[in-house]
Design an enzyme around this catalytic site. Structure first.
Site, PDB file in Angstrom:
ATOM      1  N   HIS A 105      24.267  54.970  54.360  1.00 16.97           N
ATOM      2  CA  HIS A 105      23.606  56.164  54.902  1.00 16.97           C
ATOM      3  C   HIS A 105      23.992  56.218  56.377  1.00 16.97           C
ATOM      4  CE1 HIS A 105      20.667  54.766  51.805  1.00 16.97           C
ATOM      5  NE2 HIS A 105      20.390  56.023  51.613  1.00 16.97           N
ATOM      6  N   ASP A 108      22.121  53.860  58.524  1.00 20.44           N
ATOM      7  CA  ASP A 108      22.290  52.418  58.295  1.00 20.44           C
ATOM      8  C   ASP A 108      23.232  51.817  59.327  1.00 20.44           C
ATOM      9  OD1 ASP A 108      20.924  52.778  55.888  1.00 20.44           O
ATOM     10  OD2 ASP A 108      22.759  52.840  54.688  1.00 20.44           O
TER      11      ASP A 108
END
Ligand code: XLS
Ligand code: NI
Ligand code: NI
Length: 444
Positions: A105, A108
């Site tokens: 993501h 992240d």
């Protein structure tokens, strides 16, 4: 893959294939990346991918306490340099377990800043770092995605938020995530619902929220195509958690949603084992539903716990469950641009770096073994032959006429009254077939 010349973060050697008899816990027993089967290496066939969020951002926190997992590369005050070190460690890991892909993501890999512009700058610097690491190691991006669920602004959803301002912010975030996925050569882009669902209908206009979600997906596809992105889009169903009722409940409701809003040409399904079981389905069921409509895309390879009602995201070591799923995947012609992404996390007490290796070795071996067993089940033809025979009355005569739409109720009534009479029941042979599957799973 070229040798990793960077500093080593893991005191674990390169994982090698040693064969089914190996007792070395740090070796593959079934996943031989270079083994060629039907002209394709296992590495290219399985397209294993590591989920950055679980393996490199997950620290084992739960509602009763903070994380238990401490990694040496996480120490340091400057968030950007920590993020870079963490990514170096991650790529060392990808190479050591011979995973050809990773997934992440946006949030992240890089921290959010005070403004969207600052957040995007942070992301750009980590994307540049990732690009260099991808080039140096040959590891590629299976799919990108955006985190539209952690930040407070998304507490009532992103595309389905009652506030158009939040919709706009999410659109800006996904625009950037698509650009980043394109920049890193991603083979796909996933939309998991996040907080796209509701807690109570007392404050929710469900019809409007679903229309907004569809509008958002159309905008995303249009923008991605406008920048030349050729990857596959996925929608990842999940029935509940974080919201009580998620809009993408399961594959069947996902198909209805995509068709209702004319999105079925653009998106396929990313099916997660644990989400299937949370919806009251088996993993294989969800794969069959998607495959029956030509919409099988990719797999989030994990497992739930049948005794727990939430998304435990465990590594899957159940050879039978994965074999049955693999039979359906192979019959559907495989995953194409998709892959097997280990959207799975270590248990809270599994705090050592080696545990990351044991977990992935187990998952990879299980899916590789399942592939080999499923391939034999299909090649031998007994299971397929049984099913084909069970439906053979539709292959000719009035059965064929039924399938072709050439007869109606009047014709069939006449046929039963004049000729067919009472049908003769035939055994479904479930236990026989369960034993047959065990013969493959336990056998040589
Ligand atoms: C959460 C989802 C998530 C997606 C990516 O339950 O599985 O991890 O795979 O956003
Ligand atoms: Ni997932
Ligand atoms: Ni999950």
């Amino acid at each position: 893959m070229p040798k990793n010349t960077r500093p080593q973060y893991f005191n674990v050697p390169q994982i090698r294939f040693e064969g089914p008899r190996s007792t070395n816990p740090l070796a593959f027993r079934h996943y031989d990346p270079s083994e060629s089967i039907d002209g394709v290496t296992l590495k290219n066939r399985m397209r294993f991918s590591i989920a950055y969020w679980h393996s490199f951002r997950g620290v084992g926190g739960d509602p009763f306490g903070p994380g238990t997992i401490r990694r040496p590369w996480e120490e340091g005050r400057d968030a950007i340099s920590v993020a870079k070190r963490r990514m170096d460690a991650a790529f060392e890991f990808f190479v050591k377990v011979e995973a050809p892909f990773w997934c992440f993501h946006d949030r992240d890999i890089a921290p959010e800043g005070a403004t969207l512009a600052e957040t995007n700058r942070n992301l750009d610097s980590l994307v540049a770092h990732a690009k260099a690491l991808q080039k140096a190691t040959g590891v590629r991006l299976l799919w990108g995605t955006a985190n539209l669920f952690s930040n407070r602004r998304y507490m009532c959803g992103a595309a389905t938020n009652p506030d158009a301002h939040v919709f706009a912010y999410a659109a800006a975030q996904v625009k950037k995530a698509l650009e980043v996925t394109q920049e890193l050569g991603g083979d796909g882009y996933t939309f998991w619902g996040g907080r796209e669902g509701y807690e109570t209908l007392l404050n929710t206009d469900m019809k409007r929220e679903q229309e907004h979600l569809a509008r958002f997906l159309h905008m995303a596809v249009a923008y991605a195509r406008s920048i030349g992105f050729k990857g596959q889009f996925y929608i990842e169903p999940k029935p509940k958690e974080p919201t009580k009722h998620q809009y993408d409940f399961d594959v069947a409701s996902g198909i209805a949603f995509l068709r209702t809003f004319g999105l079925e040409k653009h998106l396929k399904f990313n099916i997660e084992t644990n989400h299937a079981t949370l919806a009251g389905h088996s993993f294989q069921h969800e794969i069959e539903v998607a495959a029956s409509q030509g919409l099988l895309g990719s797999v989030d390879a994990n497992a739930g716990d049948t005794l727990l009602g939430w998304d435990t995201d465990q590594f899957n070591t159940d050879v039978k469950e994965t074999t049955l799923a693999m039979v359906s995947i192979l019959r559907a012609g495989g995953l194409g641009k998709g892959g097997f992404n280990f959207d799975a996390k270590l248990r809270r007490p599994s705090i050592d770096p080696e545990d990351l290796f044991y977990a992935h070795i187990g998952g990879m071996d299980t899916f590789a073994l399942a592939f080999k067993i499923a391939r034999r089940i299909i090649a031998d033809g007994e299971l397929g032959g049984f099913v084909a025979d069970r439906y053979s009355s539709y292959d000719s005569g009035f059965g064929r006429d039924i399938e072709k739409g050439r007869v109606g109720f009047r014709d069939l009534e006449k046929l039963v009254l004049s000729k067919l009479g009472e049908p003769v029941p035939r055994s479904g042979r479930q236990e026989y077939l369960e034993n047959l599957i065990n013969r493959y799973v336990d056998g040589p």
